[in-house]
Motif scaffolding. Structure first.
Motif, mmCIF file in Angstrom:
data_model
loop_
_atom_site.group_PDB
_atom_site.id
_atom_site.type_symbol
_atom_site.label_atom_id
_atom_site.label_comp_id
_atom_site.label_asym_id
_atom_site.label_seq_id
_atom_site.Cartn_x
_atom_site.Cartn_y
_atom_site.Cartn_z
ATOM 1 N N LYS A 1 26.851 -24.138 49.822
ATOM 2 C CA LYS A 1 26.871 -25.574 50.118
ATOM 3 C C LYS A 1 27.316 -25.834 51.558
ATOM 4 N N TYR B 1 21.734 -29.211 57.435
ATOM 5 C CA TYR B 1 21.376 -30.624 57.420
ATOM 6 C C TYR B 1 21.963 -31.338 58.636
ATOM 7 N N THR C 1 19.882 -23.277 48.457
ATOM 8 C CA THR C 1 19.913 -24.269 47.378
ATOM 9 C C THR C 1 20.024 -23.581 46.020
ATOM 10 N N ILE D 1 21.996 -26.060 43.033
ATOM 11 C CA ILE D 1 21.562 -27.449 43.187
ATOM 12 C C ILE D 1 20.122 -27.578 42.705
ATOM 13 N N GLU D 2 19.848 -28.660 41.986
ATOM 14 C CA GLU D 2 18.481 -28.948 41.555
ATOM 15 C C GLU D 2 17.611 -29.141 42.787
ATOM 16 N N GLN D 3 16.542 -28.352 42.871
ATOM 17 C CA GLN D 3 15.794 -28.289 44.122
ATOM 18 C C GLN D 3 14.636 -29.273 44.201
ATOM 19 N N LEU E 1 12.925 -32.536 43.706
ATOM 20 C CA LEU E 1 13.187 -33.946 43.436
ATOM 21 C C LEU E 1 11.887 -34.607 42.997
ATOM 22 N N GLY F 1 17.229 -33.697 50.828
ATOM 23 C CA GLY F 1 18.322 -32.952 50.208
ATOM 24 C C GLY F 1 19.696 -33.416 50.605
ATOM 25 N N THR G 1 21.128 -36.017 49.793
ATOM 26 C CA THR G 1 21.778 -36.628 48.626
ATOM 27 C C THR G 1 22.270 -35.594 47.623
ATOM 28 N N ASN G 2 21.955 -34.316 47.850
ATOM 29 C CA ASN G 2 22.463 -33.273 46.950
ATOM 30 C C ASN G 2 23.983 -33.241 46.909
#
Length: 400
Positions: free
Chosen positions: A60, A67, A81, A86-88, A90, A224, A226-227
């Motif tokens: 992370k 980012y 990711t 993390i859910e990749q 979206l 990403g 908002t991850n």
């Protein structure tokens, strides 16, 4: 990092091993930067990370740094990711989901909390976007966006930044003949050089003869971001952006508030704990630019002081700048003079907030020494005003 430019394969193996062994408080940025600057670097490191992944926390941290740099190199983002858990993918919002999310933003979103999220270092909005004249100039100025754009547009711009990128904000990736990668917004281009501005607002000059390949890569704002937000934090962030420019506390300001400050990072020993004399002020103002770091006031102009303090630095030295185009008499309006000592172009004001002063044409620094222990509020707000009948024409300097 040094090895990467000599033997990329060996560096990638060692880099992945270092990340796998790192603790959650480690800073992966210096090593990552070496790979991000080299053609093939992100892909090589990604391949090694797939076989030897770091912990979720380290992954992370690495993603946050990417980012913050405006980098979304797919192989490396995908590998990190996955390691971060993390859910990749979206899924696109359906019209019904979008309408429900807009309603939730308006019902449950808190713009005050959203402004704090907007200012967070891991979200990095301030580095790219200006509000009230302060902040980055890489992305569009967001000051009026809530009054010109519907909430659903703001939601989609945050979730899917690649959807509608204006031409002047398209990101370019330049590959040079010596194997380097440069990425940013093109600000100037001619037969000799291409001038880029990266996500940190830094200018990069690349000679045209050194360019091997150049391609557009969408938005400098990566998907990403908002991850790292909870659902409530996302609602709050959208609500804040949606309020910008509307009548009320987030309206476009009409006062010349100092929004962009420069804060001294380490106080010289000879002025620590004391109010400096004229010679001391002269030395402070002569310190190199890298000793002063940017700090930005909130939309209404209030600068939070607590994040700027350190145990070894109980008082703050900070300055704002005024660009004068027509000489005249001005005045500072300070929210509270308690604990504040002020100098304008090196001359001390007897009573900050009460004294008038005349400035000739040019750019002038307003230096403050702030002792938060003597203040009731943990914020500072300073407005520059004309005195009655003054012919002065001026503007407070904003930007990054």
């Amino acid at each position: 990092g040094a090895l990467a430019s000599i033997d990329l394969d060996a560096a990638a193996k060692q880099g992945a091993a270092i990340l796998a062994d790192a603790k959650g408080e480690a800073d992966p940025a210096p090593m990552l930067d070496a790979f991000l600057s080299l053609q093939g670097g992100p892909a090589k490191l990604a391949a090694e990370i797939d076989g030897k992944p770091p912990t979720q926390d380290v992954a992370k941290l690495a993603l946050r740094h990417m980012y913050a740099m405006g980098r979304s190199d797919k192989p490396l983002v995908d590998a990190l990711t996955k390691a971060a858990g993390i859910e990749q993918n979206l899924e696109p919002l359906t019209p019904e989901e979008q309408a429900a999310l807009v309603a939730e933003v308006l019902e449950k979103g808190d713009p005050a909390r959203g402004e704090d999220i907007y200012r967070r270092a891991d979200i990095n909005c301030v580095k790219c976007h200006a509000v009230s004249g302060a902040g980055g100039n890489v992305g569009p100025d967001l000051s009026p966006i809530g009054s010109t754009s519907p909430t659903e547009y703001i939601i989609r711009s945050i979730l899917y930044p690649e959807e509608a990128v204006k031409e002047e904000y398209v990101t370019w990736t330049i590959y040079t003949i010596d194997g380097k990668i440069h990425q940013g917004i093109i600000k100037e281009e001619n037969d000799q050089v291409v001038q880029l501005v990266d996500a940190n607002g830094e200018r990069i000059a690349v000679k045209t003869d050194d360019i091997d390949e150049k391609e557009t890569t969408g938005s400098l704002m990566p998907e990403g971001l908002t991850n790292f937000l909870t659902h409530q934090e996302f609602l709050d962030l959208v609500r804040f952006v949606a309020e910008l420019g509307k009548p009320g506390p987030y309206a476009v300001r009409n006062e010349e508030t100092i929004q962009r400050w420069r804060v001294l990072q380490e106080t010289p020993a000879d002025v620590a704990g004391v109010v400096p004399d004229e010679a001391g002020v002269e030395r402070l103002l002569a310190l190199p630019a890298e000793r002063w770091q940017p700090a930005y006031g909130k939309v209404a102009g209030d600068l939070p002081l607590a994040p700027l303090l350190a145990e070894e630095r109980p008082e703050l030295y900070l300055y704002g700048e005024v660009d004068v185009t027509q000489e005249g008499e001005l005045h500072l309006k300070v929210d509270s003079p308690a604990g504040v000592t002020a100098w304008v172009t090196g001359q001390r004001l007897d009573k900050p907030g009460a004294d008038n002063f005349t400035l000739e044409r040019g750019t002038h620094k307003i230096l403050l020494r702030v002792d938060p222990r003597k203040r009731e509020a943990n914020t500072l707000r300073v407005v520059v005003e004309r005195t009655d009948g003054s012919a002065a024409e001026f503007s407070v300097v904003g930007g990054p």
